[in-house]
Design an enzyme around this catalytic site. Structure first.
Site, short mmCIF file in Angstrom:
data_model
loop_
_atom_site.label_atom_id
_atom_site.label_comp_id
_atom_site.label_asym_id
_atom_site.label_seq_id
_atom_site.Cartn_x
_atom_site.Cartn_y
_atom_site.Cartn_z
NE ARG A 165 -15.97 -4.53 10.26
CZ ARG A 165 -16.11 -3.21 10.13
NH1 ARG A 165 -16.61 -2.49 11.12
NH2 ARG A 165 -15.77 -2.62 9.01
CD GLU A 177 -18.24 -6.53 6.66
OE1 GLU A 177 -19.23 -5.80 6.50
OE2 GLU A 177 -17.11 -6.12 6.89
CG HIS A 229 -15.35 -2.46 2.59
ND1 HIS A 229 -15.50 -1.48 1.63
CD2 HIS A 229 -16.08 -2.06 3.65
CE1 HIS A 229 -16.30 -0.54 2.09
NE2 HIS A 229 -16.66 -0.87 3.33
CG ASN A 287 -18.62 -4.15 14.35
OD1 ASN A 287 -17.76 -3.34 14.68
ND2 ASN A 287 -19.20 -4.14 13.18
NE ARG A 295 -16.43 6.81 4.30
CZ ARG A 295 -16.32 5.52 4.51
NH1 ARG A 295 -15.50 4.78 3.80
NH2 ARG A 295 -17.03 4.95 5.47
#
Ligand code: AMP
Length: 384
Positions: free
Chosen positions: A72, A366, A161, A7, A222
């Site tokens: 990823r 993940e 996601h 990643n 956010r």
């Protein structure tokens, strides 16, 4: 098979090596770590980071070598609806999508190229955060804006996601003993970034993030959904405001942070427990937003069988889950308070018998999902 999961950020590289047996679910972790400060005096670039990693793996794996790498990648644009074996052409395509994910895709490209340089014969797989949402129908992914926005700039809803939503959907269906293709659910991935997905027949039908990960839920920093006139109005009223600065404010100074003064759910919950009114307001805003999505998506999928919570907040914040589920009385949702409060690392049911939707907690992973997808693709190619 030993799979290296990578990643890449612009200045860091997170890795994990997993041993994956054929037909299993992403296997066990043999080693993991982080190379930081890439671009600094010690590690000049991603190629140096990979060389460092190769030396570390020599030691940490006791002479065993990895058989494949899974990366990823945040943005797969309109092309990628599943993991792919990486070629030079695929790397160029991921690079071409950089305007859609300016912070993330260039870093992934550096990582892919560095692995190609360090281990030219190692099979590599790219796993995209957007891929799961390629099944969204056109009336869902389009914005009702002039056609030019889409034609010129690729402005449409993509969703993010996806690796987590996909993984968690599979786990939840399995847990309930429902064939995936018959599984309708609402999956809430609630971490620092948060999104909720309407799953119809095991596939993504709608999701709360859009063109970028700014849309949808109230997140740590956010804003989530916002009337776009807020943007044009602020730009018009404050002559010193730039699009970049406003982008920064909406992405890093909004959400829980703007209302409660903290972005971390644990801190916000503790403040609310002490009677802090702003923290309480922030939690009410976040819960209200999520509950609206759950209701909407329940309708969109033609009746969900389950509501699934995952990621840092979804898996651990029992009080927030209770706050959300407390708003879902119209759907007949009833939590089992003891099951909700119990701490466990596994997949579990937290709704009471007879609840209108089964409410589950499914831990996401993940890296495991990327390892499983990588092993499956590489093994399939070798066999074919
Ligand atoms: P993630 O991005 O998936 O790592 O999730 C990070 C979020 O999970 C942060 O807001 C954390 O405060 C939250 N979180 C992690 N553990 C807990 C916990 N035990 N209770 C409440 N929130 C938690």
């Amino acid at each position: 098979m030993l799979v290296l999961v990578v990643n890449c950020g612009s200045s860091s590289l997170k890795y994990q090596v997993r041993e994956v047996a054929a037909g299993t679910d992403g296997g066990t972790v043999l080693t993991s770590g982080l190379v930081e400060n890439i671009g600094g005096p010690q590690v000049r670039d991603h190629t140096e980071a990979l060389e460092l990693l190769a030396r570390r793996l020599d030691e940490e794996l006791g002479g065993r070598t990895v058989d494949a790498a899974g990366h990823r990648v945040v943005h797969g644009g309109e092309r990628f609806s599943a993991p792919v074996l990486v070629t030079h052409e695929i790397v160029r395509e991921i690079e071409r999508l950089a305007p859609l994910a300016p912070l993330h895709n260039p870093a992934a490209v550096l990582g892919l190229r560095a692995v190609l340089r360090t281990w030219p014969h190692l099979p590599q797989v790219a796993v995209f955060d957007t891929a799961f949402h390629r099944s969204m129908p056109e009336h869902v992914w389009r914005y009702a804006v002039p056609e030019e926005f889409y034609e010129r700039w690729g402005i449409r809803r993509y969703g993010f996601h996806g690796t987590s939503h996909d993984w968690v959907t599979g786990r939840a269906a399995q847990f309930l003993g429902v064939p995936r293709e018959d599984f309708h659910a609402v999956v809430a991935h609630l971490g620092n970034g948060a999104s909720v997905t309407a799953v119809r027949g095991g596939r993504s039908y709608d999701t709360s993030m859009g063109y970028t990960p700014l849309a949808g839920l109230v997140m740590g920093t956010r804003t989530g959904d916002l009337d776009p006139s807020v943007v044009t109005s602020v730009l018009r009223r404050d002559p010193s405001m730039t699009p970049e600065a406003l982008d920064g404010l909406l992405n890093t100074a909004s959400g829980l942070r703007a209302i409660a003064g903290h972005h971390d759910m644990r801190t916000v919950q503790e403040a609310a427990d002490r009677g802090d009114e702003r923290a309480e307001l922030a939690l009410e805003m976040a819960a209200h937003r999520l509950a609206k999505y759950v209701g909407g998506y329940h309708v969109a999928v033609g009746g969900a069988r389950a509501l699934v919570f995952t990621a840092g907040i979804g898996e651990n914040a029992a009080a927030f889950r209770a706050r959300v589920c407390g708003r879902l009385g119209a759907l007949g949702v009833v939590l089992d308070d003891d099951a909700n409060a119990a701490r466990s690392r596994g997949t579990r049911r937290i709704s009471a018998p007879g609840s209108g939707l089964e409410v589950l907690v499914v831990p996401t992973d993940e890296e495991q999902a990327i390892a499983a997808a990588t092993a499956e693709l590489v093994a399939g190619t070798a066999a074919g």
